[in-house]
Design a protein around this motif. Structure first.
Motif, mmCIF file in Angstrom:
data_model
loop_
_atom_site.group_PDB
_atom_site.id
_atom_site.type_symbol
_atom_site.label_atom_id
_atom_site.label_comp_id
_atom_site.label_asym_id
_atom_site.label_seq_id
_atom_site.Cartn_x
_atom_site.Cartn_y
_atom_site.Cartn_z
ATOM 1 N N GLY A 178 0.779 -1.222 0.000
ATOM 2 C CA GLY A 178 0.000 0.000 0.000
ATOM 3 C C GLY A 178 0.813 1.276 0.000
ATOM 4 N N TYR A 179 2.135 1.180 0.115
ATOM 5 C CA TYR A 179 2.953 2.386 0.191
ATOM 6 C C TYR A 179 3.096 3.038 -1.181
ATOM 7 N N CYS A 180 3.333 4.339 -1.160
ATOM 8 C CA CYS A 180 3.472 5.147 -2.373
ATOM 9 C C CYS A 180 4.866 5.751 -2.438
ATOM 10 N N LEU A 181 5.127 6.449 -3.527
ATOM 11 C CA LEU A 181 6.315 7.292 -3.578
ATOM 12 C C LEU A 181 6.049 8.582 -2.822
ATOM 13 N N GLY A 185 -2.806 11.944 0.475
ATOM 14 C CA GLY A 185 -4.096 11.261 0.522
ATOM 15 C C GLY A 185 -4.122 10.072 1.456
ATOM 16 N N GLY A 186 -3.350 10.141 2.535
ATOM 17 C CA GLY A 186 -3.328 9.047 3.494
ATOM 18 C C GLY A 186 -2.343 7.947 3.184
ATOM 19 N N CYS A 187 -1.618 8.050 2.069
ATOM 20 C CA CYS A 187 -0.643 7.029 1.696
ATOM 21 C C CYS A 187 0.735 7.406 2.247
ATOM 22 N N VAL A 188 1.436 6.440 2.810
ATOM 23 C CA VAL A 188 2.795 6.682 3.296
ATOM 24 C C VAL A 188 3.736 6.785 2.098
ATOM 25 N N GLY A 189 4.520 7.823 2.056
ATOM 26 C CA GLY A 189 5.415 8.048 0.929
ATOM 27 C C GLY A 189 6.835 7.604 1.229
ATOM 28 N N LEU A 190 7.351 6.727 0.389
ATOM 29 C CA LEU A 190 8.714 6.248 0.576
ATOM 30 C C LEU A 190 9.758 7.294 0.208
ATOM 31 N N ALA A 191 9.338 8.380 -0.422
ATOM 32 C CA ALA A 191 10.269 9.476 -0.672
ATOM 33 C C ALA A 191 10.847 10.000 0.637
ATOM 34 N N SER A 192 10.095 9.827 1.733
ATOM 35 C CA SER A 192 10.611 10.214 3.044
ATOM 36 C C SER A 192 10.816 9.010 3.959
ATOM 37 N N VAL A 215 20.546 -0.065 -5.527
ATOM 38 C CA VAL A 215 19.204 0.176 -5.017
ATOM 39 C C VAL A 215 18.243 0.063 -6.189
ATOM 40 N N VAL A 216 17.260 -0.823 -6.060
ATOM 41 C CA VAL A 216 16.266 -1.051 -7.109
ATOM 42 C C VAL A 216 14.942 -0.492 -6.607
ATOM 43 N N ILE A 217 14.406 0.506 -7.310
ATOM 44 C CA ILE A 217 13.207 1.213 -6.860
ATOM 45 C C ILE A 217 12.046 0.868 -7.777
ATOM 46 N N ASN A 218 10.962 0.365 -7.184
ATOM 47 C CA ASN A 218 9.752 0.008 -7.936
ATOM 48 C C ASN A 218 8.570 0.692 -7.258
ATOM 49 N N LEU A 219 8.334 1.949 -7.617
ATOM 50 C CA LEU A 219 7.297 2.756 -6.971
ATOM 51 C C LEU A 219 6.431 3.465 -8.000
ATOM 52 N N GLY A 220 5.164 3.676 -7.630
ATOM 53 C CA GLY A 220 4.232 4.393 -8.491
ATOM 54 C C GLY A 220 2.932 3.668 -8.714
ATOM 55 N N THR A 221 2.878 2.377 -8.373
ATOM 56 C CA THR A 221 1.650 1.615 -8.584
ATOM 57 C C THR A 221 0.498 2.183 -7.763
ATOM 58 N N ASN A 222 0.754 2.582 -6.533
ATOM 59 C CA ASN A 222 -0.313 3.014 -5.640
ATOM 60 C C ASN A 222 -0.590 4.509 -5.669
ATOM 61 N N ASP A 223 0.369 5.302 -6.143
ATOM 62 C CA ASP A 223 0.204 6.758 -6.094
ATOM 63 C C ASP A 223 -1.017 7.241 -6.866
ATOM 64 N N ILE A 224 -1.303 6.564 -7.962
ATOM 65 C CA ILE A 224 -2.390 7.031 -8.825
ATOM 66 C C ILE A 224 -3.730 7.020 -8.108
ATOM 67 N N GLY A 225 -3.880 6.148 -7.124
ATOM 68 C CA GLY A 225 -5.126 6.086 -6.370
ATOM 69 C C GLY A 225 -5.213 7.096 -5.254
ATOM 70 N N HIS A 226 -4.175 7.916 -5.095
ATOM 71 C CA HIS A 226 -4.160 8.914 -4.024
ATOM 72 C C HIS A 226 -4.012 10.331 -4.565
ATOM 73 N N ASP A 299 -2.335 -10.167 -7.384
ATOM 74 C CA ASP A 299 -3.454 -9.242 -7.190
ATOM 75 C C ASP A 299 -3.486 -8.253 -8.337
ATOM 76 N N GLY A 300 -4.508 -7.427 -8.364
ATOM 77 C CA GLY A 300 -4.709 -6.516 -9.472
ATOM 78 C C GLY A 300 -3.680 -5.408 -9.572
ATOM 79 N N ASN A 301 -2.897 -5.196 -8.503
ATOM 80 C CA ASN A 301 -1.896 -4.149 -8.520
ATOM 81 C C ASN A 301 -0.531 -4.644 -8.961
ATOM 82 N N GLY A 302 -0.451 -5.909 -9.372
ATOM 83 C CA GLY A 302 0.824 -6.394 -9.879
ATOM 84 C C GLY A 302 1.688 -7.065 -8.852
ATOM 85 N N ALA A 303 1.076 -7.693 -7.828
ATOM 86 C CA ALA A 303 1.880 -8.469 -6.884
ATOM 87 C C ALA A 303 2.348 -9.721 -7.593
ATOM 88 N N TRP A 304 3.616 -9.817 -7.779
ATOM 89 C CA TRP A 304 4.226 -10.776 -8.685
ATOM 90 C C TRP A 304 4.311 -12.137 -8.038
#
Length: 310
Positions: A178-181, A185-192, A215-226, A299-304
């Motif tokens: 559920g984390y975001c970049l 909108g209530g989402c925890v941002g990994l930018a911080s 460091v491999v960064i895979n972020l942005g899937t959840n941000d669009i919903g916030h 899941d629908g968000n791309g959980a591999w």
């Protein structure tokens, strides 16, 4: 991804420390901790985030672990399969069939971050030995897919864990479902939050504890919903790459195209901005064609759910 990492010349060598036999305690120097562990207590070590693990070698014929109540973990002895211990408590015997006399290895892996390691119990006269551990370390940053959510073994079934294992490198997962970049909108941002010791809380992580090779960064899937706009996303990503570079001066940084192809242009632009600022060790990873909707996702968000990409 494996090929891309190797192309950057990452170290896959192993090292071993020369040390006397240890006693298996939390502070034993012959126990190597990988991940963002809280080692502030002499009697309890806490692996924060997810997928933290410890490694050691030991003499004697048996090894037991002192566990907190209702702890879930995996243990591998002498490089064997990871055996799952569910809801165990107290002193847990990891070798119900005694081993031959000699030196043996142990890895204890935690499915999720909320648990405690309280030390090992060895045979009378036995002790721990400094383990051989890879010198390189890869840090995987993301949300549910990076944390391994909904897979059978959680962190151990994630692409980050499997990629690290295939490369023969240490690996960490700074990830949570559920984390975001961007924190919006209530989402925890990994930018911080990336810079914190744990997935919750404000304690800053001490980056002198280890240096990542990549460091491999895979972020942005959840941000669009916030409600995160493209401009906000690109700015935050560029800043995150800059701030990670300040902590890891020599690491290769990989910005992964999300498997749902969200914020692709903005991710590319963030990489270009850092390249333009003189950081040549930041790369964009195009994941087009890696996975297929409906067959490779948990899941629908791309959980591999498959094996790690090569």
């Amino acid at each position: 991804m494996t090929a891309s990492l190797c192309a950057l010349g990452l170290s896959i060598s192993t090292t071993a420390r020369a040390a006397a036999l240890g006693n298996g305690s939390v502070t034993d120097p012959n126990i190597a901790y990988t991940g963002r562990w809280d080692l502030g207590s002499a009697t309890a070590a806490v692996p924060n985030w997810t997928g933290g693990y410890l490694q050691t070698a030991f003499t004697g014929t048996t090894v037991k672990i002192k566990a907190r109540e209702a702890v879930n973990f995996y243990a591998s002895v002498d490089g064997g399969a990871d055996v799952f211990y569910a809801g165990v408590r107290g002193t847990v015997n990891l070798t119900p069939t005694p081993l031959p006399q000699g030196n043996h290895t142990l890895r204890v892996s935690y499915r999720s971050g909320d648990t405690v390691f309280q030390g090992l119990v060895l045979d009378s006269g036995a002790g721990t030995v400094a383990p051989r551990v890879p010198s390189g370390l890869i840090e995987f940053v993301g949300d549910s897919i990076t944390a391994g959510a909904l897979t059978d073994r959680l962190a151990l079934d994630s692409y980050g864990w499997k990629t690290g294992e295939q490369l023969g490198m240490r690996h960490t997962q700074i990830a949570r479902s559920g984390y975001c970049l961007v924190g919006k909108g209530g989402c925890v941002g990994l930018a911080s939050q990336f810079f914190k010791t744990a997935s919750t809380g404000d304690q800053n992580w001490d980056f002198s504890r280890y240096q990542a090779s990549a460091v491999v960064i895979n972020l942005g899937t959840n941000d669009i919903g916030h409600g995160v706009t493209g401009t906000e996303f690109q700015s935050a990503y560029t800043t995150l790459l800059r701030d990670i570079r300040a902590k890891y001066p020599n690491a290769a940084l990989f910005a992964v195209q999300t498997l749902k192809k969200r914020y692709v242009a903005e991710t590319k632009a963030a990489v270009s901005a850092r390249n333009g600022a003189g950081d040549a060790k930041v790369s964009y990873v195009d994941t087009s064609g890696w996975l297929t909707d409906g067959t490779d996702y948990e899941d629908g968000n791309g959980a591999w759910s498959g094996s790690s990409p090569s």
